[in-house]
Design a protein around this motif. Structure first.
Motif, short mmCIF file in Angstrom:
data_model
loop_
_atom_site.label_atom_id
_atom_site.label_comp_id
_atom_site.label_asym_id
_atom_site.label_seq_id
_atom_site.Cartn_x
_atom_site.Cartn_y
_atom_site.Cartn_z
N PRO A 104 0.82 -1.22 0.00
CA PRO A 104 0.00 0.00 0.00
C PRO A 104 0.86 1.27 0.00
CG PRO A 104 0.09 -0.90 2.21
CD PRO A 104 0.84 -1.88 1.33
N LEU A 105 1.60 1.48 -1.08
CA LEU A 105 2.51 2.62 -1.13
C LEU A 105 1.75 3.94 -1.23
CD1 LEU A 105 5.28 1.31 -3.58
CD2 LEU A 105 5.23 1.20 -1.08
N THR A 106 0.76 4.01 -2.12
CA THR A 106 0.04 5.23 -2.49
C THR A 106 1.01 6.22 -3.15
OG1 THR A 106 0.33 6.51 -0.45
CG2 THR A 106 -1.49 4.93 -0.51
N ASP A 107 0.47 7.32 -3.65
CA ASP A 107 1.30 8.33 -4.31
C ASP A 107 2.33 8.90 -3.35
OD1 ASP A 107 -0.31 7.85 -6.44
OD2 ASP A 107 -1.09 9.88 -6.63
N ASP A 165 -0.54 -3.13 -8.13
CA ASP A 165 -1.46 -3.15 -6.98
C ASP A 165 -0.89 -2.43 -5.76
OD1 ASP A 165 -3.40 -4.56 -8.39
OD2 ASP A 165 -2.57 -6.51 -7.80
N CYS A 166 -0.25 -1.29 -6.02
CA CYS A 166 0.34 -0.51 -4.92
C CYS A 166 -0.46 0.76 -4.62
CB CYS A 166 1.79 -0.15 -5.25
SG CYS A 166 2.93 -1.54 -5.14
N MET A 167 -1.72 0.80 -5.09
CA MET A 167 -2.61 1.93 -4.80
C MET A 167 -2.04 3.25 -5.33
SD MET A 167 -3.62 0.80 -0.88
CE MET A 167 -4.80 2.14 -0.68
N LEU A 168 -1.55 3.20 -6.56
CA LEU A 168 -0.92 4.38 -7.15
C LEU A 168 -1.91 5.16 -8.00
CD1 LEU A 168 2.50 2.83 -8.24
CD2 LEU A 168 1.89 3.89 -6.05
N GLY A 169 -1.76 6.49 -7.99
CA GLY A 169 -2.60 7.37 -8.79
C GLY A 169 -1.80 8.12 -9.83
N ASP A 170 -2.38 9.22 -10.31
CA ASP A 170 -1.76 9.97 -11.40
C ASP A 170 -0.40 10.54 -11.02
OD1 ASP A 170 -3.96 9.44 -12.94
OD2 ASP A 170 -4.90 11.40 -12.65
#
Length: 275
Positions: free
Chosen positions: A96-99, A122-127
């Motif tokens: 769960p890295l996220t941006d 599947d690391c919860m990444l966005g733009d």
């Protein structure tokens, strides 16, 4: 003994197992370390990161399925990657890295000299994270100005004599400035003056860097006492000439200074001058 592999999947790691892993990394006896889906406490994760920072035989690191599960662990991994020079493949799938987490990792990933494979599925990444990833993949294989600035930041962070750094008009962006800000904030350096004029860097980032450099000088002055402050101020000369409204100068020591001046991104001059 030839480097071997350690592969553990979906198991809780005991203190003894963590000690063995750390010993193998420190002895450069591990080429592949896979802890896919393993459960361990933050303290043990930090111990492994400190060990892999200095490992020279480790080529593949698999921390898939939630092993890097918090901002604290992301920071520990980033610190390890800043020092490690051998890892070629890094797998963080399902973390769960996220941006925000990838932003913490990005400077270390951009500077790593050997990394050629990176799994961020599947690391919860966005733009925002995708933009950072694109920055790691120049289409023609050329290294960008930001990449060069990142390598330079590593050299500056390890220097104990460099006081003035002139990067005027070298094609840098906010990505470079963030790397330089991280360097000034997290590493004790002798740097007192930084010129970033004529670059695509926001005034806010420039001011943050300037404030941190100024804080470092104030701390040195307090540590050195106040008895001869007025005399020191009278004898001090500016570190360099002013280079426009978007640049700044932080004062430097009057006795000597190491100056690094870059012209464009290809030429550099390192000289020591006596005042």
């Amino acid at each position: 003994m030839l480097p071997s592999s350690i592969q553990i999947s979906g198991e809780p790691l005991s203190g003894a197992e963590v000690r063995d892993i750390c010993r193998g990394l420190r002895d450069n006896a591990v080429r592949l370390l896979s802890l896919r889906g393993c459960r361990l406490c933050d303290r043990d994760f930090g111990r492994i990161c400190r060990a892999l920072a200095g490992a020279t035989s480790l080529a593949q690191l698999n921390l898939n399925l939630g092993v890097v599960s918090s901002p604290c662990r992301i920071k520990q991994l980033a610190e390890a990657l800043r020092t490690n020079r051998s890892i070629q493949s890094l797998f963080l799938h399902g973390s769960p890295l996220t941006d925000a987490g990838l932003a913490l990792l990005n400077p270390a990933l951009a500077l790593h000299p050997a990394l050629v494979a990176l799994d961020l599925g599947d690391c919860m990444l966005g733009d925002e994270a995708i933009n950072l990833i694109c920055g790691l993949l120049p289409p023609d294989g050329a290294k960008s100005g930001d990449h060069v600035a990142g390598m330079l930041a590593v050299a500056v962070a390890s220097s104990r004599t460099l006081e003035v750094l002139d990067l005027e008009g070298t094609g840098l962006t906010n990505q470079s400035a963030q790397t330089l800000l991280d360097m000034v904030e997290n590493y004790p350096t002798a740097l007192r003056s930084l010129v970033l004029a004529e670059n695509s860097i926001s005034p806010e980032l420039q001011q943050q860097i300037c404030d941190l450099l100024s804080e470092g000088e104030e701390e040195e002055e307090v540590a050195g006492g106040t008895g001869n402050t007025q005399e020191w101020e009278r004898g001090r000369e500016p570190a360099a000439h002013e280079r426009g409204s978007s640049s700044w100068m932080c004062p430097s020591d009057p006795s000597s200074q190491m100056v690094l001046v870059t012209s464009g991104l290809g030429d550099s001059l390192l000289a020591e001058t006596e005042m």
